[in-house]
Design a protein around this motif. Structure first.
Motif, mmCIF file in Angstrom:
data_model
loop_
_atom_site.group_PDB
_atom_site.id
_atom_site.type_symbol
_atom_site.label_atom_id
_atom_site.label_comp_id
_atom_site.label_asym_id
_atom_site.label_seq_id
_atom_site.Cartn_x
_atom_site.Cartn_y
_atom_site.Cartn_z
ATOM 1 N N ALA A 66 -16.221 -36.480 11.397
ATOM 2 C CA ALA A 66 -15.192 -36.308 12.576
ATOM 3 C C ALA A 66 -14.332 -35.220 12.086
ATOM 4 O O ALA A 66 -14.044 -35.248 10.959
ATOM 5 N N CYS A 67 -13.630 -34.692 13.093
ATOM 6 C CA CYS A 67 -12.462 -33.586 12.637
ATOM 7 C C CYS A 67 -11.289 -34.281 12.285
ATOM 8 O O CYS A 67 -10.875 -35.475 12.668
ATOM 9 N N LEU A 68 -10.833 -33.534 11.455
ATOM 10 C CA LEU A 68 -9.486 -34.094 10.784
ATOM 11 C C LEU A 68 -8.372 -34.898 11.854
ATOM 12 O O LEU A 68 -7.882 -35.932 11.503
ATOM 13 N N PRO A 71 -15.833 -27.995 26.250
ATOM 14 C CA PRO A 71 -16.963 -28.382 25.403
ATOM 15 C C PRO A 71 -16.601 -28.887 24.189
ATOM 16 O O PRO A 71 -17.513 -29.379 23.254
ATOM 17 N N CYS A 72 -15.508 -28.748 23.783
ATOM 18 C CA CYS A 72 -15.043 -29.224 22.512
ATOM 19 C C CYS A 72 -14.714 -30.727 22.180
ATOM 20 O O CYS A 72 -14.835 -31.514 23.292
ATOM 21 N N ARG A 73 -14.654 -31.309 21.024
ATOM 22 C CA ARG A 73 -14.975 -32.799 20.794
ATOM 23 C C ARG A 73 -13.614 -33.575 21.300
ATOM 24 O O ARG A 73 -13.620 -34.554 21.521
ATOM 25 N N PHE A 74 -12.623 -32.505 21.420
ATOM 26 C CA PHE A 74 -11.151 -33.052 21.679
ATOM 27 C C PHE A 74 -11.526 -34.049 22.945
ATOM 28 O O PHE A 74 -10.570 -35.209 23.009
ATOM 29 N N GLY A 75 -12.209 -33.775 23.833
ATOM 30 C CA GLY A 75 -12.270 -34.494 25.255
ATOM 31 C C GLY A 75 -12.870 -35.583 24.960
ATOM 32 O O GLY A 75 -12.897 -36.713 26.216
ATOM 33 N N GLY A 113 -15.241 -28.265 9.635
ATOM 34 C CA GLY A 113 -16.288 -28.742 10.696
ATOM 35 C C GLY A 113 -15.841 -28.354 12.056
ATOM 36 O O GLY A 113 -16.496 -28.680 12.968
ATOM 37 N N CYS A 114 -14.746 -27.788 12.141
ATOM 38 C CA CYS A 114 -14.347 -27.482 13.613
ATOM 39 C C CYS A 114 -15.060 -26.348 14.103
ATOM 40 O O CYS A 114 -15.275 -25.386 13.760
ATOM 41 N N MET A 115 -15.604 -26.873 15.203
ATOM 42 C CA MET A 115 -16.762 -26.262 15.776
ATOM 43 C C MET A 115 -16.538 -24.863 16.238
ATOM 44 O O MET A 115 -17.086 -23.751 16.201
ATOM 45 N N PRO A 116 -15.592 -24.746 17.212
ATOM 46 C CA PRO A 116 -15.150 -23.552 17.772
ATOM 47 C C PRO A 116 -14.370 -22.440 16.834
ATOM 48 O O PRO A 116 -14.589 -21.274 16.942
HETATM 49 S S1 SF4 Z 1 -11.100 -27.829 18.189
HETATM 50 FE FE1 SF4 Z 1 -12.061 -28.396 16.101
HETATM 51 S S2 SF4 Z 1 -10.640 -29.813 15.533
HETATM 52 FE FE2 SF4 Z 1 -10.413 -29.801 17.719
HETATM 53 S S3 SF4 Z 1 -11.826 -31.328 18.470
HETATM 54 FE FE3 SF4 Z 1 -12.775 -29.438 18.554
HETATM 55 S S4 SF4 Z 1 -13.749 -29.391 16.559
HETATM 56 FE FE4 SF4 Z 1 -12.169 -31.031 16.503
#
Ligand code: SF4
Ligand code: SF4
Lengths: 330, 371
Positions: free
Chosen positions: B48-50, B78-82, B306-309
């Motif tokens: 998982a991201c930090l 599209p990012c994991r934040f959601g 691991g931050c995708m964008p």
């Molecule tokens: S921008 Fe990076 S840190 Fe933020 S949710 Fe997406 S992958 Fe995780």
């Protein structure tokens, strides 16, 4: 001489090759697909790509390197979304930009954006844009696309019946038969490019099959079933793969013929990190089905995989034998 | 019902203002700390991201202080934040914590949905009161940003090193004891005066560094080892275009009201990035271009492992580095990042930029590659 369009055998290729291959061929182009993943392709990809990327993205770079000097165009569409309300992955969306920035001496890239996220957006429009690189006749492109779609639907129906890309197409009837036999059923969930690239997954599929296991991938579960389960999730999953993975996991735990579930993840895949974790929670909360992660990266060793697979299938066999006196939570 | 919310840099200040104004009972988690990170790392999936991990730690620590409702903002990819909210809920559920996760989803451009959401927490529906609270929150946000920018300017120029740090730190602590937008704004005014009173070297022409990258790690001093204050004390003037308050204003308030924020970065990003792909990649790429053209000496990109964008940004930035002749340093942070090695890289980068500035290397000349 016909125009050569290169398609890297990587990422979306594994999900959609019948579509794009047929499409370009119908337009009179010669489709060149990079060879199967090899050590060289992997090494090239790892060398040129940023360290932090996931294995599939590194491999994609390797496949591009192997193709770039042999083709007139590289087909790297900007795959923002292939389904309404859903995305694929930020990295896949930014793939053409990453490739352009990292690899020198590229042929022209067909990087038309495919974004079907909003309702009303049309895949035909994207297809017309893509086709226009090799053919100026709009009607012909339309016909080619319709033909390609037919092929694609045929292929998807095959997959739902138990066909795994890479299987000898002529043997496909045998495989359907196998599905209904007494073999142990193990469900496998993972990105198609991990499941179907036997170099990357170290022959996972053939190993299990050789061990008398019948494999049911999430791709073999129909959209209707997947959606009926995915709709019950708390929040809509906005990744195409995530919806399929979680929908099918919920379906698998309710079926009584699935004896084990394997989730194949790419090391460094942000989506797998979340979806895999949620899938594991679903399985553990709702069933006693053995669950295992297989994580793939450039350093994965085959011996380690073999040992883990053996332990997993042994345990399942032991359980099946002792099922009658086995408590649900062990 | 006691509300809590995740920490990210100065976010707690505007959020506090908002909750005060709405009369909602809340607990602010202890400032980001080692224990929070440890808790998060222990219970979140390894990959998982930090930010997800630290936030999980925040919630567990807030729970100990009596919080039972987590307020977060949402998103639809599209990012994991959601999907943070879902992850947090499921993890906390399996851990046996009885905490509800409430997502203020503002993906649609409609203010009424936003109001209804707020009503669910406040229990009353007084659009006028809510709108007024939002307006005040936006003002606080803006002023917090301005104050921070002022500190960026003063640090490299102050005669007695550490003066700005001391005043700013004391602001961040004492704001916890203020209640409501008015008191917070008074404290901001007071702090601004104190900062302006610091004796500075007006003739100094410091090197200028732009900070870009993933929003959490760029904005949260605990996560990035107080990079801005360190750079400032090393004599660099810092600029970070993406701020939490800016994000709150653009993504929550303006979006809810159907307004547009400043989008010049989007244009600037175009030649390198063909489309929005999630996270802050467009901002990272676009702002790097804008800052380079604006005469900045160097860029630091920060991202969690691991931050995708931002991995996409990372692979694009070398092209901008080459095209616009501006050194870029990429810092990747995770729970294992060692402070010593990290600081060495920052110091070396600052030295490089100072040398370049002195030697008067200008665009077009050969430059050192920095990787
Ligand atoms: S921008 Fe990076 S840190 Fe933020 S949710 Fe997406 S992958 Fe995780
Ligand atoms: S979905 Fe995962 S594995 Fe696929 S490209 Fe994105 S991060 Fe990599």
């Amino acid at each position: 001489m016909s125009i050569k369009v290169g398609i890297p055998r990587s990422l979306f290729y594994y999900q959609m090759y019948p579509l794009w291959q047929t499409f370009f061929e119908e337009l009179g182009a010669e489709v060149v697909v990079s060879e199967n993943t090899s050590k060289k392709i992997l090494d090239d990809g790892v060398r040129i790509c940023v360290d932090e990327a996931c294995l599939p993205v590194k491999l994609f770079h390797g496949h591009v390197i192997s193709l770039k000097d042999r083709v007139d165009y590289l087909f790297i569409p900007r795959m923002t979304s292939i389904s309404k309300g859903e995305y694929i992955c930020p990295k896949v969306g930014g793939l053409p930009d990453m490739i352009r920035s990292s690899i020198k001496g590229l042929p022209e890239i067909i990087d038309v954006e495919i974004n079907l996220r909003k309702s009303g957006s049309s895949e035909l429009e994207s297809a017309l844009d893509i086709g226009s690189y090799v053919c100026k006749d709009g009607r012909r492109i339309k016909r080619a696309y319709i033909k390609a779609l037919d092929k694609f639907n045929e292929y998807k129906a095959d997959v739902e019946r138990g066909f795994i890309p890479g299987d000898d197409i002529n043997r496909k009837r045998n495989i359907y038969v196998v599905k209904n036999s007494e073999l142990l059923n193990i469900a496998i969930i993972g990105h198609p490019y991990n499941l179907y690239d036997s170099y990357v997954n170290m022959n996972l599929i053939s190993k299990l099959r050789g061990d008398g296991i019948n494999i049911i991938t999430h791709e073999m579960v129909s959209e209707e079933i997947i959606n009926s389960y995915a709709d019950k999730l708390n929040k809509k999953v906005f990744w195409n793969f995530g919806r399929k993975a979680l929908g099918s996991v919920r379906h698998f735990v309710e079926r009584n013929d699935i004896k084990g579930i394997i989730f194949v993840v790419s090391f460094g895949c942000g989506i797998d990190a979340f979806i895999g974790d949620l899938a594991e929670r679903i399985v553990r909360r709702n069933s006693s089905i053995p669950f295992m992660f297989i994580s793939l990266d450039e350093h994965s060793g085959e011996a380690g995989l073999d040992t883990r697979l053996e332990a997993f299938t042994d345990m399942i066999r032991w359980r099946s034998k002792n099922e009658s006196n086995f408590s649900a939570h062990g | 019902m006691k509300v809590t919310f995740p920490h990210m840099g100065n976010t707690y200040i505007p959020v506090k203002a908002l909750l005060d104004e709405l009369g909602i009972e809340y607990v602010i988690p202890p400032f980001n700390n080692k224990k929070a990170l440890e808790l998060g790392t222990k219970y979140a999936p390894e990959m998982a991201c930090l930010p997800l991990k630290i936030n999980l730690g925040n919630f567990i620590q807030a729970h100990e202080l009596g919080a039972d409702l987590i307020l977060i903002s949402g998103g639809c990819g599209p990012c994991r934040f959601g999907y943070y909210g879902e992850m947090h809920r499921e993890i906390l559920k399996d851990l046996g914590f009885n905490m509800e996760v409430f997502t203020l989803d503002i993906s649609k451009k409609d203010i009424s949905g936003f109001l209804r959401n707020i009503k669910r927490i406040t229990g009353e529906f007084k659009p006028y009161k809510i709108l007024k609270a939002i307006k005040k929150t936006a003002e606080v946000s803006k002023q917090v940003d301005e104050l921070e920018r002022l500190s960026f300017k003063i640090r490299p120029r102050e005669i007695v090193k550490g003066s700005a740090d001391r005043i700013y730190k004391s602001f961040q602590n004492s704001v916890l004891n203020k209640k409501g937008a008015k008191e917070i704004k008074e404290l901001i005014d007071f702090t601004r005066k104190n900062l302006l009173d610091i004796e500075t070297d007006k003739s100094l022409d410091p090197i200028k560094i732009g900070i870009v990258g993933e929003i959490y790690t760029t904005n949260d001093p605990f996560t990035n080892f107080r990079i801005e204050s360190r750079l400032g004390n090393e004599g660099a003037e810092v600029m970070r275009p993406v701020t939490v308050s800016g994000w709150i204003i653009d993504h929550m308030i303006k979006k809810a009201l159907g307004l547009k924020g400043d989008e010049s970065y989007k244009e600037a990003a175009k030649p390198y990035l063909g489309a929005m792909i999630g996270g802050h990649t467009q901002e990272t790429i676009g702002n790097t271009v804008l800052l380079a053209k604006d005469g900045y000496d160097g860029i630091i990109q920060i991202l969690p492992l691991g931050c995708m964008p931002e991995i996409v940004s990372e692979s694009i930035l070398p092209s901008i580095e080459r095209d616009l002749n501006i050194p870029v340093l990429t810092l990747i942070i995770d729970e294992m990042t060692g402070e010593a090695g990290y600081l060495t890289r920052i110091e070396a980068f600052v030295d490089l930029l100072k040398r370049r500035k002195e030697e008067g290397l200008i665009a077009g000349k050969r430059m050192l590659s920095w990787n």
